[in-house]
Scaffold this active site. Sequence first.
Site: not given
Lengths: 396, 396
Positions: A90, A289, A327, A329, A332, A358
């Site tokens: 940015d 974002d 999930c 991930c 998890c 997660h």
Amino acid sequence: MFTFRLERACGAARAGVLDLPHGRLLTPAFMPVGTYGTVRGLHPDEVEQAGAQIILGNTYHLHLRPGEAVIRAMGGLHRFTAWPRPMLTDSGGFQVFSLAGLRTIAEEGVEFTSHIDGSVGTLTPESSMEIQAALGADIAMAFDHVVPGQASWALAEEGMERTLRWLTRCRRRHDELAERREDGRTGGGETESSRLPAFPSSRQTLWPIIQGGSHDDLRTRSLEGTLARGPWTGIAIGGLSVGEPKPVMHRVLESLAGALPVDRPRYLMGVGFPEDLVEGIARGVDLFDCVAATRNGRHGSAWTSGGRVNIRKASHRTDERPLDAACDCATCARFSRAYLRHLFVAGDILGLRLVSLHNVRFLLSVGEQARAAIQAQDFDRWSRGWLRRYHAKEDA
Amino acid sequence: MFTFRLERACGAARAGVLDLPHGRLLTPAFMPVGTYGTVRGLHPDEVEQAGAQIILGNTYHLHLRPGEAVIRAMGGLHRFTAWPRPMLTDSGGFQVFSLAGLRTIAEEGVEFTSHIDGSVGTLTPESSMEIQAALGADIAMAFDHVVPGQASWALAEEGMERTLRWLTRCRRRHDELAERREDGRTGGGETESSRLPAFPSSRQTLWPIIQGGSHDDLRTRSLEGTLARGPWTGIAIGGLSVGEPKPVMHRVLESLAGALPVDRPRYLMGVGFPEDLVEGIARGVDLFDCVAATRNGRHGSAWTSGGRVNIRKASHRTDERPLDAACDCATCARFSRAYLRHLFVAGDILGLRLVSLHNVRFLLSVGEQARAAIQAQDFDRWSRGWLRRYHAKEDA
């Protein structure tokens, strides 16, 4: 390079491909924020394995620590942080806007008081371009004047017009820096008479930012003025999710959707939460974002397909379930809510890390699911179903 | 199960194999400490990939948070923490010893004030066995009375004799719990009349702890008294590295080395730093544990083959080198000192994690190198060279 190919549209929602020097992005996509060059507490391998295609760096924070001179000396942000994929920085515009009371905005630029040591610094369109060139991300953002979400027409117009004037200055300096980069490649390099920084070798593009607050006519003027200063390889929408009601954000996105060039990626800055991604994609946004994934994660707050979960709650004391059974991930797949709660209560940082990971995966997955639905021409049904389930759980 | 096979000796140094319910250990070996069931800040995968064969849990800390009832309900420490390999739990004896001023030692046990909420608790030989049975590690440690390294003969004798009396009580309760475990397997389970805890299914062994401070005659009596209460599958040496000079620790180890049973693993508790491992292995020790790897890591202090490195120092600002060019850890394979320093200065927890991981790997690697040297009948030359280089760098 920097080319965007629109693969498929489904209503206003879009699936595309963006090619950048460090790799390819499939859109729509969430971009995790790496404030200091790394996604807070997470290893680059974890971020990559979670499906991140690009991460953000914050120019303001990296300018203060460790400073662009260090990062340039280390060969740029990619090499310094050991992140091999695309990056975006940015401009610092939003960060100094957030330092309300600690900064003065003038035509030349912004004078600010460092939140770290109280020292006084300045950021201008030119210096933002120079810092971002030294950082060497694939995408640099224009230095903009952000106003609060409730800003009056007059204040929003002032910020929007200044953002356009600053865009002209950004573009000029960015082009000079690009020429210098070309010179450097053919054996030029730093001369004593030049005050411009040396460069990492990678090419960089500059994206402008649409401002105008919650006022549709100003947003339209901002877009027209921006396009007149083009061409651009992508266009960002700034100054949203800064205090205005959600319906206002949706209306602004709708008013812009038809006027934005179809063949350029659209990046909604600083947004958002999972439902904001779905709502934004439905209105033609390609990139997002937000720091909420890791910020919430550090406080033990997780997004799940069953609504928000506060992992610190005593009700999870012996809860065998993962954060989210739906999930995929790494957290998890292995850890129970009971264990995550224990890590938070005992103060072991592994807890922050696992919940942050997660949350990052949860947002990345929303982008992936939306993309698949668009490709299958099923986005409307998918997004309505997703939002209905999510809000039902949030209310519950 | 719980069998130890001595593969090779080289002087007093030993290479062996210890079989435990959750896997095999090659010794000599460092055992990373997982205070709350996890090695601070590290993911179990990282710890395993760094070469850890076993980790420790702290009974005192786990008793307070989350409590053994939670861990038992979750199926034991292995399942709760998602660590698939062997585990050892200490007895809480050393932890309450460390709470100087916050505990009272009597014959029945120790009354202590929780360091977390100031509540009063007790630990006895019996309750330590019950808690450790609920935690379900492969190895439980006897509840011992630790005295400071500078303790007088009289004080050291009192602690040593009490440790023997407590060992008798530990053994009795441990055997009762083991019988109950067998009953549980054959369909028994909890009855209303019983106050004993239910069990995870895994078998557990009990190791005694030699005390006696810095007094060789007391150490000998402690060993004799311990062996008289045997048999044991392993023997620990406690009450060292608690304030006594290093040469005293070495002398105590030497005085015990010849008297300890050759066919049992020897565990030097709470030790240590890299040079302590080399010195201990040279005196016949097989197993070590210490929190210094992660505690130092959290403060940015790294052990390297080039001596201690404080990663926060400004001299690392643009230092391209890894922490240790000779190290094979995941941190050194990817990240520069400059980046690690930046993470510490900017306060990103990824820094703590990466340096902790390096330190853990450094100690594990010392064990692996020593084992290879013993197998090659080259331990003397290797250890003298290692210590000479290490101390030269430390002095420099």
